[in-house]
Scaffold this motif. Structure first.
Motif, PDB file in Angstrom:
ATOM      1  N   PHE A   1      -3.550   4.805  -0.178  1.00  0.00           N
ATOM      2  CA  PHE A   1      -4.319   3.714   0.381  1.00  0.00           C
ATOM      3  C   PHE A   1      -5.527   3.410  -0.478  1.00  0.00           C
ATOM      4  O   PHE A   1      -5.622   3.861  -1.599  1.00  0.00           O
ATOM      5  N   GLY A   2      -6.421   2.648   0.042  1.00  0.00           N
ATOM      6  CA  GLY A   2      -7.541   2.155  -0.753  1.00  0.00           C
ATOM      7  C   GLY A   2      -7.403   0.691  -1.055  1.00  0.00           C
ATOM      8  O   GLY A   2      -8.273   0.121  -1.705  1.00  0.00           O
ATOM      9  N   TYR A   3      -6.329   0.052  -0.583  1.00  0.00           N
ATOM     10  CA  TYR A   3      -6.166  -1.360  -0.898  1.00  0.00           C
ATOM     11  C   TYR A   3      -7.085  -2.231  -0.074  1.00  0.00           C
ATOM     12  O   TYR A   3      -7.178  -3.423  -0.319  1.00  0.00           O
ATOM     13  N   LEU A   4      -7.739  -1.647   0.941  1.00  0.00           N
ATOM     14  CA  LEU A   4      -8.711  -2.430   1.698  1.00  0.00           C
ATOM     15  C   LEU A   4     -10.050  -1.710   1.696  1.00  0.00           C
ATOM     16  O   LEU A   4     -10.847  -1.856   2.616  1.00  0.00           O
ATOM     17  N   HIS A   5     -10.329  -0.949   0.647  1.00  0.00           N
ATOM     18  CA  HIS A   5     -11.583  -0.198   0.622  1.00  0.00           C
ATOM     19  C   HIS A   5     -12.708  -1.170   0.339  1.00  0.00           C
ATOM     20  O   HIS A   5     -12.857  -1.664  -0.769  1.00  0.00           O
TER      21      HIS A   5
END
Lengths: 207, 385, 221
Positions: free
Chosen positions: B57-61
């Motif tokens: 994840f991290g695509y909306l960080h």
């Protein structure tokens, strides 16, 4: 041919049951009433997009209910939500995979310019840094009615697209690119930080 | 741009006859119709069975914590709406609770009752939407989602007439609530709550006795109680394994001890139990709502001694948590006496509930991965912050 | 639940050699924490989890905190000889606290329904010595949270099964949540910039003629 037919003559003929049009109008009418959006929501605006497609603010009335999961079958990408730098290459790749003619609606403050998260090391300040955008919807999140309004604006834009001649639509012009280079992950930022052909920051000319 | 073969400078590399170990690596996401947002899973498959699963994840960080350090305490309140964007009221309450712990602020009675009412309404619409999404992931293709969103729209109308916004309400303040109920709100809320059990009965009939659903969710994604406790799982996912830990009963924050409600517990810890947990919790929420709406006292909704603007809590640190619809939502704040927090940390339930996703999916088919992920109930705004 | 002093005493008995300090928490929240030394941290936490009275089996939260080098100046009254007489003179003494990175864990008990017990571990410094023992073998819930602390603060956890970046992309080289991180210059049009936004935006402004004593807004070339 319809450019040479007078409006009053046209309405007279219509009353008699004869319908006069041009290929361009017919082509645009068919395309604008059957836009297939790509099922692509990033963040909170995606929920308002789903609410627009739900039964209360029905998007199906405008022909846009068929959300396709695959970019190869979609015409419209509604970028709904914050675009982060980690996600930006995938968005450009998805845009490249969509077949022409394709449109982009930038929904919400984050997709327009970074929104409330502008001061961020991972937030791309607007998706229009890498791909061309047709309609912008401000709001955080914009109401479903705003998305419907944007949809209608896009339909009006498609209506006005010309197929031949000087001002013809971009997708018919072989010199206009329909694929854009995908940014790469750099050590501190995306490389390049924006696409100069698509995005020029306004010059701060202070007089 | 396609390159013709005659334009290549060197011959293409030869295709290998077999993939190493017969494992096929598939990247599911980040753009995927069923992954609840920009979530990616690198799955290694042997045929259809999952052998390895690594979530990415991290695509909306959106660096919410860094923004929190550069913004005042009150300025962070709208950002908490956007953490778990389905449940903005409970996010606000968790943050307000932590700051009230940090600065020892008291909240008047009416405000606490209002907070309970809004939190339980949020729980109702969150669980309804989750069930709608899960059923449409399983192939019901949108129809249950339409029903769930119909109920959700009724509750969002209530939120809008109260706070001005459907989703990002920004309603709680340190020491109370922002504004009082408009006239007629209570009657409309009562109507919504009274009409909800009919929707629940209809929905439950769809779920409980639907044989496709039973076949796809029973014995899928079994979670044992020991692993759940050790992995920090909280919320309905934990209670589906049989562990009785509900912060509304344990911590007793916000006048919850005044209401009579039960905590549903599951037995097997599989997807079916997690689904049913949410249905049962919705029924309990309706009970709490009826009691709270009856007992709502008149009075002020804001503690008059609190300076809302130029708010400077004393130096120190505090950790406050509430039982959000997805699990234990906590805020850890370190203050150095200035107007901005020194450290602002969100304890996201969805992020921590994803720790054991690999353990749950091993040995199941690819189709089950979606069902398991749906039953974990994640929201990427919270996972990535 | 027993008080923090009793807890500290029992933990020091159970893990010989452990150095536990109680860090007081100013402010009304009343949540003081235990500072553990890095060598025995894992053993102490294991004791806290397995002890029958405490049973702290729920690691609720793992946070990273960055403390920069600090100089604290205090005014101290010192006896000094001034002009042949002994007098009390006020002097400013400066104390230097070197910076470190910290991991704070909040532990609760699901069995006994009590808590929290706050644990802190500190690194030696903010550069090469930024290593801490990992609590993932004891609490599975710390797995992703310690990866996040590594990603955003740069703390290496010894004993973590899979330490790699979790929120930023793998090629990223900075540690963004540190207090001395500077964002890349991602210029964006601001209609009314002020304060530090104006400072950063000035580098993009074009040269401006000095008119009527107006402020010169060009960047230093």
């Amino acid at each position: 041919m319809s450019g040479q037919v007078d409006e009053s003559l046209r309405s007279e003929l219509q009353k008699q049951g004869i319908w006069v049009t041009s290929t361009q109008e017919l082509y645009n009418w068919g395309r604008r009433n059957s836009i297939w959006p790509l099922q692509f929501g990033l963040a909170c605006c995606a929920i308002e997009m789903i609410a627009t497609a739900a039964s209360r603010y029905d998007l199906a009335r405008f022909g846009g209910e068929v959300f396709r999961p695959s970019p190869r079958q979609a015409d419209l990408m509604i970028v709904a939500g914050t675009v982060t730098k980690k996600m930006a290459p995938q968005i450009v790749r998805l845009y490249n995979q969509m077949p022409d003619p394709k449109y982009v609606i930038s929904m919400g403050a984050c997709a327009i310019s970074g929104g409330p998260f502008k001061r961020g090391y991972n937030v791309l300040k607007g998706i229009d840094r890498y791909i061309p955008v047709d309609v912008y919807i401000p709001g955080c999140p914009p109401r479903p009615e705003a998305l419907l309004h944007a949809f209608m604006e896009l339909q009006r834009k498609i209506d006005g697209q010309r197929l031949t001649g000087n001002g013809k639509a971009a997708f018919l012009d072989p010199k206009q690119p329909s694929d854009f280079p995908v940014p790469a992950f750099g050590a501190h930022d995306l490389e390049p930080p924006s696409n100069p052909e698509v995005f020029q920051p306004p010059l701060m000319e202070r007089t | 741009m396609s390159v013709g073969f005659h334009e290549l400078e060197e011959a293409p590399p030869p295709m290998t006859a077999r993939v190493e170990g017969d494992l096929l690596e598939v990247s599911m996401g980040p753009q995927h119709p069923s992954t609840h947002g920009v979530f990616r899973m690198n799955v290694a498959l042997e045929g259809e069975i999952v052998r390895k699963l690594k979530p990415v994840f991290g695509y909306l960080h959106r660096n919410h914590e860094k923004i929190g350090e550069n913004t005042s305490y009150l300025g962070s309140m709208p950002y908490t709406d956007r953490l778990d964007y389905f449940c903005s009221m409970t996010n606000n309450w968790a943050y307000a609770l932590s700051v009230e712990k940090l600065a020892a602020i008291e909240v008047p009675e009416r405000a606490e009752y209002l907070r309970v009412i809004l939190a339980e309404l949020t729980r109702l619409q969150n669980h309804a939407s989750l069930l709608g999404f899960l059923l449409s992931d399983m192939g019901a293709w949108g129809t249950p989602l339409m029903y769930a969103f119909r109920e959700r729209e009724r509750i969002l109308d209530l939120f809008e007439s109260l706070s001005g916004s459907r989703m990002m309400c920004d309603y709680m303040r340190f020491g109370g609530c922002r504004c009082d109920l408009p006239p007629g709100w209570m009657e409309r809320a009562r109507k919504v709550v009274d009409a909800f059990p009919r929707f629940l009965d209809e929905f439950e009939k769809l779920i409980v006795s639907n044989e496709i659903l039973i076949a796809r969710t029973q014995d899928v994604g079994k979670l044992s109680a020991e692993l759940a406790v050790n992995a920090g799982i909280t919320g309905p996912m934990l209670r589906a394994c049989g562990v009785n830990y509900d912060l509304r009963k344990v911590d007793g924050y916000g006048f919850y001890p005044r209401f009579k409600f039960r905590v549903p517990l599951g037995e097997h810890g599989d997807c079916y139990d997690r689904l049913m947990m949410r249905v049962l919790e919705m029924r309990e929420s309706i009970g709490i709502l009826k009691q709270a709406m009856e007992q709502l006292p008149a009075g002020p909704i804001m503690n008059p001694k609190v300076k809302i603007r130029a708010f400077k809590p004393p130096a120190g640190e505090a950790y406050g948590r509430i039982e959000g619809p997805k699990g234990e939502l906590g805020f850890y704040l370190i203050s150095d006496g200035s107007a901005n927090p020194y450290r602002y940390r969100v304890r996201p339930p969805s992020f921590i509930n994803l720790t054991i996703l690999e353990d749950l999916c091993l040995g199941h088919t690819v189709a089950d991965v979606m069902v398991i992920l749906g039953s974990v109930d994640i929201v990427m705004g919270e996972v990535d912050r | 639940m027993e008080s923090l002093d009793e807890l500290k005493g029992r933990a020091e008995q159970a893990v010989p050699g452990a150095k536990i300090t109680i860090v007081p928490n100013p402010g009304p929240a009343n949540q003081p924490s235990l500072l553990l030394d890095n060598e025995h941290a894992a053993a102490v936490v294991r004791f806290l989890r397995d002890d029958a009275v405490l049973r702290l089996d729920h690691c609720s939260n793992a946070t990273g905190v960055d403390w920069l080098d600090r100089k604290v100046s205090k005014k101290v009254k010192v006896k000094k000889v001034v002009e042949g007489e002994e007098k009390e003179v006020e002097e400013t003494q400066e104390e230097f606290f070197p910076g470190y990175l910290e991991a704070v864990y909040h532990l609760y008990s699901m069995t006994h329904k009590h808590g929290p017990v706050v644990i802190r571990t500190r690194t030696k410094d903010r550069a090469e010595g930024a290593r801490l023992p990992s609590l993932t073998p004891i609490y599975r819930s710390a797995e992703f949270q310690e990866r996040e602390i590594f990603d955003l603060y740069g703390v290496r956890f010894d004993g973590h099964p899979d330490l790699r970046r979790i929120l930023m992309w793998d090629e990223f080289e900075d540690f963004p949540m540190r207090k001395d991180y500077r964002e890349p210059d991602d210029y964006e049009y601001e209609p009314t910039p002020h304060d530090d936004v104006l400072e950063r935006a000035k580098e993009h402004y074009s040269a401006r003629p000095q008119l009527d004593g107006a402020e010169n807004l060009t960047a230093p070339s």
